[in-house]
Structures are given as C-alpha cells and as structure tokens.
Design an enzyme around this catalytic site. Structure first.
Site, PDB file in Angstrom:
ATOM      1  CE  LYS A 190     -21.963  -1.088  13.443  1.00 15.28           C
ATOM      2  NZ  LYS A 190     -23.156  -0.372  12.921  1.00 15.28           N
ATOM      3  N   GLY A 241     -21.848  -4.737   3.474  1.00 18.57           N
ATOM      4  CA  GLY A 241     -21.859  -3.544   3.290  1.00 18.57           C
ATOM      5  C   GLY A 241     -21.015  -3.132   1.990  1.00 18.57           C
ATOM      6  CD  GLU A 263     -23.875  -9.230  -0.279  1.00 16.90           C
ATOM      7  OE1 GLU A 263     -23.701  -8.456  -0.860  1.00 16.90           O
ATOM      8  OE2 GLU A 263     -24.903  -9.259   0.265  1.00 16.90           O
ATOM      9  CB  CYS A 297     -25.584  -5.611  -2.342  1.00 17.07           C
ATOM     10  SG  CYS A 297     -26.486  -6.839  -1.939  1.00 17.07           S
ATOM     11  CD  GLU A 392     -22.635  -0.872  -4.491  1.00 13.66           C
ATOM     12  OE1 GLU A 392     -21.929  -0.316  -3.886  1.00 13.66           O
ATOM     13  OE2 GLU A 392     -23.484  -1.637  -4.400  1.00 13.66           O
TER      14      GLU A 392
HETATM   15  P1  NAI Z   1     -21.085   0.752   5.245  1.00  7.47           P
HETATM   16  O1  NAI Z   1     -20.320  -0.143   4.442  1.00  7.47           O
HETATM   17  O2  NAI Z   1     -20.314   1.909   5.529  1.00  7.47           O
HETATM   18  O3  NAI Z   1     -22.165   0.372   6.278  1.00  7.47           O
HETATM   19  C1  NAI Z   1     -22.373  -1.048   6.406  1.00  7.47           C
HETATM   20  C2  NAI Z   1     -22.184  -1.419   7.874  1.00  7.47           C
HETATM   21  O4  NAI Z   1     -20.910  -1.189   8.212  1.00  7.47           O
HETATM   22  C3  NAI Z   1     -22.896  -0.372   8.770  1.00  7.47           C
HETATM   23  O5  NAI Z   1     -23.487  -1.288  10.125  1.00  7.47           O
HETATM   24  C4  NAI Z   1     -21.816   0.190   9.483  1.00  7.47           C
HETATM   25  O6  NAI Z   1     -22.070   0.940  10.777  1.00  7.47           O
HETATM   26  C5  NAI Z   1     -20.602  -0.474   9.384  1.00  7.47           C
HETATM   27  N1  NAI Z   1     -19.242   0.091   9.426  1.00  7.47           N
HETATM   28  C6  NAI Z   1     -18.800   1.352   8.953  1.00  7.47           C
HETATM   29  N2  NAI Z   1     -17.861   1.382   9.058  1.00  7.47           N
HETATM   30  C7  NAI Z   1     -17.289   0.243   9.542  1.00  7.47           C
HETATM   31  C8  NAI Z   1     -15.779   0.053  10.119  1.00  7.47           C
HETATM   32  N3  NAI Z   1     -14.829   0.738   9.715  1.00  7.47           N
HETATM   33  N4  NAI Z   1     -15.642  -1.430  10.460  1.00  7.47           N
HETATM   34  C9  NAI Z   1     -16.815  -1.901  10.655  1.00  7.47           C
HETATM   35  N5  NAI Z   1     -18.145  -1.955  10.411  1.00  7.47           N
HETATM   36  C10 NAI Z   1     -18.216  -0.430   9.872  1.00  7.47           C
HETATM   37  O7  NAI Z   1     -22.076   1.489   4.118  1.00  7.47           O
HETATM   38  P2  NAI Z   1     -22.816   3.027   4.207  1.00  7.47           P
HETATM   39  O8  NAI Z   1     -21.916   4.147   4.595  1.00  7.47           O
HETATM   40  O9  NAI Z   1     -23.998   2.855   5.120  1.00  7.47           O
HETATM   41  O10 NAI Z   1     -23.228   3.030   2.624  1.00  7.47           O
HETATM   42  C11 NAI Z   1     -22.077   3.704   1.693  1.00  7.47           C
HETATM   43  C12 NAI Z   1     -22.456   3.064   0.487  1.00  7.47           C
HETATM   44  O11 NAI Z   1     -22.178   1.665   0.592  1.00  7.47           O
HETATM   45  C13 NAI Z   1     -23.786   2.845  -0.074  1.00  7.47           C
HETATM   46  O12 NAI Z   1     -24.129   4.011  -1.080  1.00  7.47           O
HETATM   47  C14 NAI Z   1     -23.715   1.710  -1.066  1.00  7.47           C
HETATM   48  O13 NAI Z   1     -22.705   1.991  -2.446  1.00  7.47           O
HETATM   49  C15 NAI Z   1     -22.908   0.842  -0.288  1.00  7.47           C
HETATM   50  N6  NAI Z   1     -23.511  -0.267   0.432  1.00  7.47           N
HETATM   51  C16 NAI Z   1     -23.663  -1.571   0.062  1.00  7.47           C
HETATM   52  C17 NAI Z   1     -24.243  -2.384   0.679  1.00  7.47           C
HETATM   53  C18 NAI Z   1     -24.641  -3.786   0.129  1.00  7.47           C
HETATM   54  O14 NAI Z   1     -25.493  -4.408   0.535  1.00  7.47           O
HETATM   55  N7  NAI Z   1     -23.654  -4.187  -0.802  1.00  7.47           N
HETATM   56  C19 NAI Z   1     -25.066  -2.120   1.887  1.00  7.47           C
HETATM   57  C20 NAI Z   1     -25.016  -0.862   2.335  1.00  7.47           C
HETATM   58  C21 NAI Z   1     -24.145   0.056   1.591  1.00  7.47           C
END
Ligand code: NAI
Length: 778
Positions: A190, A241, A263, A297, A392
């Site tokens: 996804k 994420g 990660e 990240c 972050e």
């Molecule tokens: P997120 O962690 O919510 O999203 C990443 C992925 O997880 C997306 O595909 C999302 O649809 C999915 N997701 C969201 N909730 C989920 C759940 N309960 N179960 C399974 N999958 C789920 O990140 P978001 O909201 O887009 O960004 C928020 C903050 O997260 C950012 O501001 C940043 O600080 C951090 N982030 C860190 C990343 C990294 O590479 N370490 C990448 C993206 C965001």
C-alpha cells in the site's frame, strides 16, 4: 531576458521539465485508478483526489480499497506464492532484471510523475529516487540469482504486507518489493494516500514485464487500508512511516506470529567539529536537511556545532540558505520543491510557531504565491531538551546547539529517543572513527550525508524501529530458516510431598550483578524430583528483581567494549569450569527431570560454550562496495541488554544456548531460568563466579515466566527480549515491547532439539548492524 542581463544579475533562468507525457499517461489511464490485484486493475471505486502539491491541481482519482479488495489481494498473493518460490532464484532473477530494465526505460516518466505527485524537485527524482529504485531491482535480481548458493537453509516467508510513506514513494516501494520478490515472497503493498501514482505506474510495468499474476498486488487508500493489511492473513508486515503508527502496528501484530520490520522516524544529529572542511559541511547540510524539503526519516535535522566555530558556521550557513531556490519542482534549477500536502505544511508551520526557544532564521528566499512551500529555516541556540530538538518536524527546519568536546558531542547526539542516522564532519580520521562507534544510530556518514545504496543496510535502533533494508542483512527480513519452528506443549513442574534429603536450607537465591541476592518478595518455591523428593527451593523473582537485574546489566556496559578475544577467553573459562563439575551437573539434571541423559546435556552445554567462544572473535562485519567514492562498513555491534526467557526443557543446555551467543557478541543478559527445572541455572552461578565474568554481564532470575516476561518486555532499558519458554508469551512480550520498540525474538522454537545449533540465527539476533560510510579510494 537577454544574455547581458543574465550576466548582470547572475540569476538562473528557468529550466522546466515537461509534464506532458506524465499527464498524458494519466489521461490514458482514465485519470481514475482501481486496485492492482492478481495482475489486473479493478474498476475504480470510491476514492480521493491525488493532487500536485505545488499547484493544488488534481492529477487523478485514486480508489480507497475495501476489505474485499484487501482480501482479494492477499488471496491472489497467497495463491501465487508457491509457484513463485518454486520458480527458483535464477527464474525470479530474470523477472527482477526485467522490472529493472523497464524502470530504466521509463525513468523520465517515473521521475516526472513522482515530482508531480509528491512535489520533490525533478533533479532529485531524476537523479536520486528513480536511479536508486532501479539499482535496488538490479541488485536484488543478483540476490535472487545467488539465493540458493549463498543462503542455504533459508526460505521465503510467504505473503508480505508492505506499507510505505509518501516521502520517497517509488524508492520505498523498491526497497520493499525487490528483496521480498528476490527471496520468493509475494506482496501486497500500500502506497501512502498522498502519493499513489508511481506505485500504480509500477503495477503497469509489472504487467508489461510479464510478472506472474498475483506476485505483486498494489492496494491504495489511507491508514484504514493499512490496518486491513496488518490484520490480514499475511506472514510479514514491513512498515516505513511514523513512530506512532509503527507502535500501533507492533501492538496489533503481537502474538500473531507475523514477522515485522519497522523503519520509523528520526532526529538525526549532524555533528560538525572545529577542524571540518566548513564549505563541505555546509553543502552537506543542504543535502541533510533541505533534500526532499526535509521530509526524510534520516534527515540531519539536529545540527551540533563545536563552539569555537559556531558563529562563523552559522553566518556562512545563513548566507548559503539565502541562495537556495524554492519553487516549481519541475524546474531543474530548483533546490527545494513543495511539501507533500497542505496538512503537512500546516503541521510544520504550527510546530515552528509554537516554539519560543532559540533564535529563528528564515532564509530570505522568494516563495511561489500558491502551493505548499515552506522556506529553509534555521533555529540556533536551542537547549537539548527543547521540543524541536527532540521531535521530528519532517520539514525544511534545522535546529541547532553547540558543544565543546567530542564526549559532549556524543552525549548530545545520543540524547534522543530515536537512533536512525548520524553525520560526522571532521578532517581528523582518528576523531571520526572514534566517534562513529559511540553514536546510537543504525547508519553513520563520515564527511558525507544521506548516502544510500542497495548494498548497504539501512535502518535504526531505539524508537527508529528494527530490521535492516538493503544488503545481505536486509534479506533476513524476508526469509526464515527452512526448518519450520513449532510450539511446544507447556511443560509443568514435577510435584511431590517429601521432606528435604538434607536438613540444611538449600534455597537458591537470584543472581544479580555478580552476587547472589534474595528475592525481593521474600518467597520461594519447592523444586521436586521425579520420585517426589524435594530437591531444593528457588526464589520467586518479581518485578523489582527484574528492575535490579536490568540496572546491574546497564551498569556492566563496559562489556560491550571488551575485545572479542577477551570475551572468547572468558567463555572458554566458563566451559572449563563447567567441565570440572560435569558429573555434579549431570546428577542434578537427572534428578530434576528424572532422566539419564544429564551427562549428554552437560557435554552439549560445554560444546556450545566452546562454539560461541570460537565465534566471539570471528563474527566479523563486512565492507560493502558502493557505487560512490567510499565504502560502507557493516559493523556488528551488540544489541545491548537482552532479556531472555530460557527454555523449560534442557535446563542447562537451553540456558547456555541463550547466554553464550549473547555475551559472546558483547551483550548483557537478564535470563529467567527454566521454570519447572530451575536448579541447573542456580548451580551455574558458581561456575560464572569462578570464571572472571564481570558482575552484571549475566544475571539469572528464577520465577514465573508469565509474570516476568511482560515486565522485561515493558522495561525501557531492555533492548531486546527473547523467549523460548514453553508457555506461549509472544502476545504479552510483543505487545509490551511496543513501549520502546525493542527487538523481540519469540517464535523460534525447535521442538526439544537443543542439541542442534544454528549459530547464524543466534549471532544475528545478538547483534545490530551499523552501516558506517567512509570516504575511500578515488
Ligand atoms: P504515517 O505513518 O501515518 O503514514 C505512513 C503510511 O502508513 C501511509 O501509507 C499510511 O497510510 C499508513 N498508515 C497510517 N495509519 C496506519 C495504521 N493505523 N495502520 C497501518 N498503516 C497506517 O505518516 P503520516 O501521517 O503520513 O506522516 C506523519 C508524520 O510521520 C510525519 O510528519 C513524519 O514525522 C512521520 N513520517 C515519517 C516517515 C519516515 O520515513 N520515517 C515517513 C512518513 C512520515
């Protein structure tokens, strides 16, 4: 503007990349996408718009997958998996090569589509995201080719659910899909809801490449779809994420037997020493924090500058910031493009607005009037505890403080709940290579930053998650031992009623910090032999005893710095001392278990100690050849403090099998002895006492596995928990581990066959790989 005017102002002229082909491709697809399941797109369903964050324009409509879609995708992956695995490494390699070639052929289209959808500068998508994605498929085509030869005894996990973020949509897809497919898994992936388009184009390329149906399935939608994948009948979840969602996934998968790699976020330090080449360090910072608008990240988002050069460094940095060009991501002269979505733009703005610490400098750069743009920002004079130094921001905002000595730099760098990456700038090779091992990070860059390659492992420690992506180490996340492990029936203690054979009180204590300690609760329980005779009493350890043992283990941190040679010597010494008392241990084992195999078990335990003594100075790291001017060192480091529930069966061999690899690699251990047969472990204290092992390196408790396991798993100073208990505690351990996202190893039990050793698996569990990129060669 004529040439003379350009020379007068020295302004860049615009150099826009055309979006025509990418937009035409979207139109060709009907500008509406369904799911990619079993080799075909489904009809578009209810969904949401995918917008260009630089302009706000709608690019396409993407469907929100339903439960039925996710089920169908998982079923297709399940059906396709056996044949895909049976195809063999060379067969799969051909498919991966084909995908790599198509990624190369369509590189321009992919780069433009990525920039339209995500807002990243075309220079980055063209020169970094897409080439690295190709490289990942080429590299892993090679891994598929070599699997049978290089990884004997490993098999695919099965179906992998993969959930990726929006900051590197195609590249993260490649990082997830290439190793999974190479090892014979099939996937349901996804993409993030903001950025689904390159994943959908990738699905189309899989079709063109003739990939068998069902091997790759792409479902689109928001976090609710992610949750459906996490809950589906998959064998593994791989997630990149936010730490918050990672923690939720850890809790949701607890006890399900699903493999998991996470990660997550970071707040990576960027350390500049006073002898650094400052111009290079400033250019490095541009890549560290303004690459991809800081939505990385491992972004070097925490600048630590040595005090003597701080003012010069900051003023040169501000001058450089003013020269950064923010604007149309499709313009090849642009350094900083658009933030991915208005929601993220708003979040970055709010975090900066709420901050009153330090001094904020916003670069004097022009911003487009509309679209999700944020100026490069530097906040200096921060205290390490300030919120923006700890959290972050995930935007183009750099926070900074100064340090005086290298030791202080390390302390500040490690003052974070994260541990993803770190950057060190100094012209002094001694200093760089002294600092690198001291940093709590999965990746360290020396005099460079944000370098990535398929051959080099990437991933974090602490709350940045666990598992590595890339390199040989990344394959562990997509394979398992061929021999399937199976749960044991619980083993109950023997019962009896007789009195002690010996009138003296023989209550064994606990072993904490190299000393025998009375259990905090003051309770003990009898241990009966097969004939019902009372063999002795053992202490019933409780929560407080665990805390004391963890504290003792933490205090023995010096063990991690001892040489492999020294650890080997001590393990040999333990083996020798056990050997000297072999008959006594054999009798004890026979009396406890009512068997006659005690001598064999003791002999095997001695062998096991010799084996890990031998490994202590031989389980070396690797040097990775990377296509850049440098090498990536894959250094093996101890995990830290490992809490372990020892197997109930084989009370001595099991104990030794757990302790030996852990301490051979420099870890400290808090071990809970076999619950029904604990006396071999309590006898073992004396062997440890006479073997020069520093106090606190091995701590042994007796008591209830079910009571002690969740305490170990929830303890914030425990870095990993292993369980081989015959009581299935995986749900409790994995669930409680979500607190500090420690590593867990709970589903690895080979029914009663402790005589079989598998050093590779144990040593990998006992180590973390730190990837250190150093300049090398021409
Ligand atoms: P997120 O962690 O919510 O999203 C990443 C992925 O997880 C997306 O595909 C999302 O649809 C999915 N997701 C969201 N909730 C989920 C759940 N309960 N179960 C399974 N999958 C789920 O990140 P978001 O909201 O887009 O960004 C928020 C903050 O997260 C950012 O501001 C940043 O600080 C951090 N982030 C860190 C990343 C990294 O590479 N370490 C990448 C993206 C965001």
């Amino acid at each position: 503007m004529n040439v003379k005017e350009i020379f007068d102002s020295m302004d860049y002229g615009p150099a826009p990349e055309s979006a025509a082909e990418a937009l035409a491709w979207l139109v060709d697809q009907g500008s509406r996408f369904g799911q990619f399941i079993d080799g075909a797109f489904t009809a578009p369903g209810k969904g949401f718009d995918s917008r260009n964050p630089a302009t706000g324009e709608v690019l396409a409509t993407v469907s929100q997958a339903t439960q039925a879609d996710v089920d169908a995708a998982v079923a297709a992956a399940r059906k396709a998996q056996p044949a895909w695995a049976r195809l063999g490494g060379p067969g799969r390699a051909r498919h991966l090569y084909a995908i790599a070639r198509l990624l190369q052929k369509h590189a321009r289209l992919l780069a433009v589509l990525e920039t339209l959808d995500n807002g990243k500068p075309i220079r980055e998508s063209r020169d970094i995201d897409v080439p690295l994605a190709q490289r990942h498929f080429y590299y892993h085509a090679g891994m598929a080719q070599l699997m049978e030869e290089a990884l004997p005894g490993r098999a695919a996990l099965g179906v992998c659910g993969q959930i990726i973020p929006w900051n590197f949509p195609l590249l993260m897809l490649a990082w997830k899909i290439a190793p999974a497919l190479a090892m014979g898994n099939t996937v349901v992936l996804k993409p993030a809801e903001y950025t689904s388009l390159t994943a959908l184009l990738f699905a189309d390329l899989c079709r063109q490449a003739g990939l068998p149906k069902g091997v790759v399935n792409i479902v689109t939608g928001d976090g609710a779809v992610g949750e459906m994948i996490v809950g589906a009948e998959v064998d593994k979840i791989a997630f990149t994420g936010s730490t918050e969602v990672g923690r939720r996934i850890r809790a949701a998968t607890a006890g399900t037997g699903k493999a998991l790699t996470l990660e997550l976020g970071g707040k990576s330090p960027y350390i500049v020493f006073d002898d650094a080449d400052l111009d290079s360090a400033i250019e490095g910072l541009v890549d560290a924090i303004w690459f991809n608008q800081g939505q990385v990240c491992c972004a070097g988002s925490r600048l630590l500058v040595q005090e003597g050069i701080a003012e010069t460094f900051y003023s040169r940095l501000r001058a450089r910031m003013d020269k950064l060009r923010v604007g149309d991501p499709l313009d090849k002269c642009i350094d900083i493009g658009a933030v991915v979505d208005p929601v993220q733009l708003q979040a970055i703005g709010a975090m900066v607005a709420e901050n009153s610490a330090g001094e904020t400098y916003r670069a004097e750069v022009g911003l487009p009037e509309t679209g999700c743009f944020y100026p490069p920002t530097l906040i200096t004079g921060m205290a390490p505890s300030d919120r923006l130094m700890q959290e972050e921001i995930f935007g183009p905002v750099l926070v900074s403080c100064t340090f005086r000595t290298p030791a202080e730099a390390v302390q500040l760098a490690n003052n974070s709940r994260y541990g993803l990456a770190a950057t060190v700038w100094t012209e002094n090779v001694n200093l760089a290579l002294d600092i690198a091992p001291k940093l709590a990070a999965g990746v360290v860059w020396v005099n460079a930053t944000n370098l990535f390659d398929a051959a080099a492992g990437f991933g974090g420690v602490r709350e940045s998650g666990f598992g590595r992506e890339g390199g040989w180490e990344g394959l562990a996340a997509y394979t398992r031992p061929v021999t399937k492990t199976r749960p044991l029936p619980p083993i109950a203690p023997l019962s009896g009623s007789g009195g002690p054979a010996d009138p003296l009180d023989r209550t064994a204590k606990l072993y904490i910090g190299g000393k025998q300690a009375r259990p905090d609760g003051g309770y003990s329980r009898p241990v009966w032999g097969k004939s019902g005779a009372l063999l002795g009493q053992v202490g019933v350890g409780n929560r407080k005893d665990i805390r004391n043992a963890v504290e003792a283990a933490q205090a023995a941190a010096g063990w991690a710095k001892t040489t492999g040679h020294m650890r080997a010597q001590i393990l040999y010494y333990i083996a020798e001392n056990l050997s000297a008392r072999a008959p006594e241990f054999a009798r004890r084992l026979d009396a406890m278990q009512g068997g006659r195999q005690g001598d064999k078990e003791v002999a095997a335990a001695i062998q096991r100690l010799f084996t890990y003594a031998a490994w202590a100075d031989k389980y070396d790291g690797q040097v990775k050849g990377v296509p850049l001017r440098g090498v990536a060192l894959a250094m093996k480091e101890p995990v830290g403090v490992i809490g372990a529930l020892c197997p109930d069966e084989a009370p001595l061999l099991g104990l030794v099998s757990v302790i030996a690899p852990a301490i051979a690699m420099g870890n400290r251990v808090v071990a809970v002895a076999s619950e029904p047969f604990p006396l071999a472990a309590t006898d073992f204290y004396q062997v440890l006492d006479t073997s020069d092992l520093p106090g606190g390196v091995v701590n042994i408790l007796t008591g209830s596995h079910a009571e002690l396991a969740p305490v170990l798993a929830a303890h914030l100073d425990v870095d990993a928990v292993w369980s081989f208990s015959s009581t299935d505690l995986s749900a409790e351990i994995e669930g409680a581990s979500a607190g500090n996202l420690k590593r867990t190893w709970v589903n690895y039990r080979r029914a009663r066959d402790w005589a079989v050793n598998d050093s590779g698996e144990w040593l990998a569990q006992a180590t973390e790989i730190k990837t250190i990129w150093v300049p090398y060669g021409e």
